[in-house]
Write a protein that holds these residues in place. Structure first.
Motif, PDB file in Angstrom:
ATOM      1  N   MET A   1       0.803  -1.112   0.098  1.00  9.12           N
ATOM      2  CA  MET A   1      -0.060   0.075  -0.190  1.00  9.12           C
ATOM      3  C   MET A   1       1.054   1.244  -0.081  1.00  9.12           C
ATOM      4  O   MET A   1       1.811   1.094   0.739  1.00  9.12           O
ATOM      5  N   SER A   2       0.482   2.360  -0.810  1.00  8.83           N
ATOM      6  CA  SER A   2       1.405   3.482  -0.956  1.00  8.83           C
ATOM      7  C   SER A   2       0.747   4.736  -1.146  1.00  8.83           C
ATOM      8  O   SER A   2      -0.413   4.617  -1.879  1.00  8.83           O
ATOM      9  N   LYS A   3       1.375   5.844  -0.503  1.00 11.99           N
ATOM     10  CA  LYS A   3       0.672   7.170  -0.678  1.00 11.99           C
ATOM     11  C   LYS A   3       0.544   7.526  -2.348  1.00 11.99           C
ATOM     12  O   LYS A   3      -0.061   8.490  -2.707  1.00 11.99           O
ATOM     13  N   SER A   4       1.454   6.798  -2.830  1.00 15.10           N
ATOM     14  CA  SER A   4       1.753   7.244  -4.410  1.00 15.10           C
ATOM     15  C   SER A   4       1.260   6.008  -5.149  1.00 15.10           C
ATOM     16  O   SER A   4       1.560   6.208  -6.498  1.00 15.10           O
ATOM     17  N   ALA A   5       0.530   5.302  -4.904  1.00 13.21           N
ATOM     18  CA  ALA A   5      -0.415   4.442  -5.633  1.00 13.21           C
ATOM     19  C   ALA A   5      -1.033   5.219  -6.863  1.00 13.21           C
ATOM     20  O   ALA A   5      -1.429   6.117  -6.886  1.00 13.21           O
TER      21      ALA A   5
HETATM   22 NA    NA Z   1       6.580   7.309  -1.735  1.00 10.84          NA
END
Ligand code: NA
Ligand code: ADP
Length: 330
Positions: free
Chosen positions: A198-202
């Motif tokens: 999971m990533s905030k830049s997905a």
């Molecule tokens: Na990042």
């Protein structure tokens, strides 16, 4: 005995942090701040390596700091500050870049991945020297330990190499830091694509749980999370990545062991399990979200805390930088 020094930071790369940042970083920082002399930074200089709207970057930096505090990082206990408020970061990064090999920097896998993905023309030199700035972040505070995800382990190795190289060439100047790698069960995956972090830049946020989202929205995302057709709430990362991920989130937020959660949901379907998890998530994030929004609503207090802590950080950083300049002839 004085406490060991700890440094960690996160980029202000989104309006909200995601639950992986919370479980994999903030929850651990909250505990670590009790036993360490902890420095937690919002690394806005690092964020410049991606394109940013200036007003948005400033807002994201503040929002990230507010979420650190809302999650329990106390600015009176930890040194919680914004990287660019302490100019020594950029100054030490320059010095360290002059003892970093070009090939050595080129071997950093994160840079290699990014330049391959975007092409070298869309890549900037800042992205290439990013690990050197990270080394400066850590070494400025004479940090003993650095909690990081395993994707950052190589950067901490470089930091250690640079510290040892500088010390050997100019005399003992830097503490050589140890990485503390987060446990496998602190790693959270995308709810729609449970083998990807999971990533905030997905690219798509359908599988991302944001700390600052309306609780009802997060509950909906959990109800729609990808599972499997077995219908049994059972931890198996290989065969059941979706359900395992939900179990890890459940365990991390409640402090319970996974087998006890499996027992509770034995003989019940995924619907019940997801409803239970949605309740856990809403209970945990509701108050965090409200605290963060309250801080942002009246940012004078937040800005004051950040200014005071930037001064505390500067005092330590300037001492290290002064030593460095002395040793190298500046
Ligand atoms: Na990042
Ligand atoms: P993001 O991918 O959300 O931009 P970063 O790479 O900036 O996150 O990481 C910030 C911190 O959050 C690091 O300490 C990292 O280990 C932690 N972190 C990020 N994503 C996850 C995740 N999915 N699971 C656990 N920890 C995570």
């Amino acid at each position: 005995m004085s406490k060991a020094r700890l440094y960690s930071g996160m980029q202000p790369s989104a309006d909200s942090l995601q639950i992986g940042n919370y479980i994999g970083a903030l929850l651990q920082w909250r505990d670590l701040q009790e036993s360490y002399d902890a420095f937690f930074s919002v690394v806005d200089l690092h964020a410049l390596t991606q394109p940013n709207d200036p007003a948005e970057l400033r807002a994201k930096t503040r929002r990230t700091a507010a979420q650190y505090i809302a999650a329990g990082i106390e600015p009176s206990k930890s040194t919680l500050y914004v990287q660019s408020h302490v100019p020594a970061h950029a100054e030490l990064a320059w010095v360290l870049s002059t003892i970093t090999g070009f090939g050595e920097a080129g071997r950093m896998t994160q840079f290699k991945d990014k330049s391959k993905r975007y092409g070298t023309d869309a890549t900037n030199v800042g992205l290439f020297t990013y690990p050197v700035l990270m080394a400066a972040d850590i070494l400025l505070y004479q940090s003993d330990v650095v909690p990081v995800g395993d994707d950052q382990k190589q950067h901490v190795e470089l930091t250690r190499d640079l510290a040892e190289r500088f010390n050997a060439r100019y005399g003992q100047t830097f503490q050589v830091p140890m990485p503390v790698i987060q446990t496998e069960t602190a790693r959270i995956y995308d709810l729609q694509n449970p083998t990807a972090k999971m990533s905030k830049s997905a690219e798509s946020d359908a599988g991302v749980l944001w700390l600052l989202d309306e609780p009802a929205k997060s509950a909906k995302k959990i109800m729609r999370a990808v599972t499997d057709s077995e219908g049994v709430v059972r931890y198996d990362r290989e065969a059941k990545p979706g359900v395992s991920n939900l179990l890890v989130i459940y365990a991390a937020l409640t402090g319970r062991q996974i087998p006890s959660i499996e027992d509770e949901y034995a003989g019940r379907g995924y619907g019940d399990f997801k409803k239970g998890l949605a309740e856990v998530v809403v209970n945990e994030f509701g108050p965090v979200r409200e605290r963060a929004l309250a801080l942002l609503d009246d940012p004078a207090e937040l800005d004051r805390a950040l200014a005071v802590n930037a001064e505390k950080a500067s005092a330590v950083a300037e001492r290290t930088l002064g030593d460095v300049y002395d040793r190298i002839g500046l």
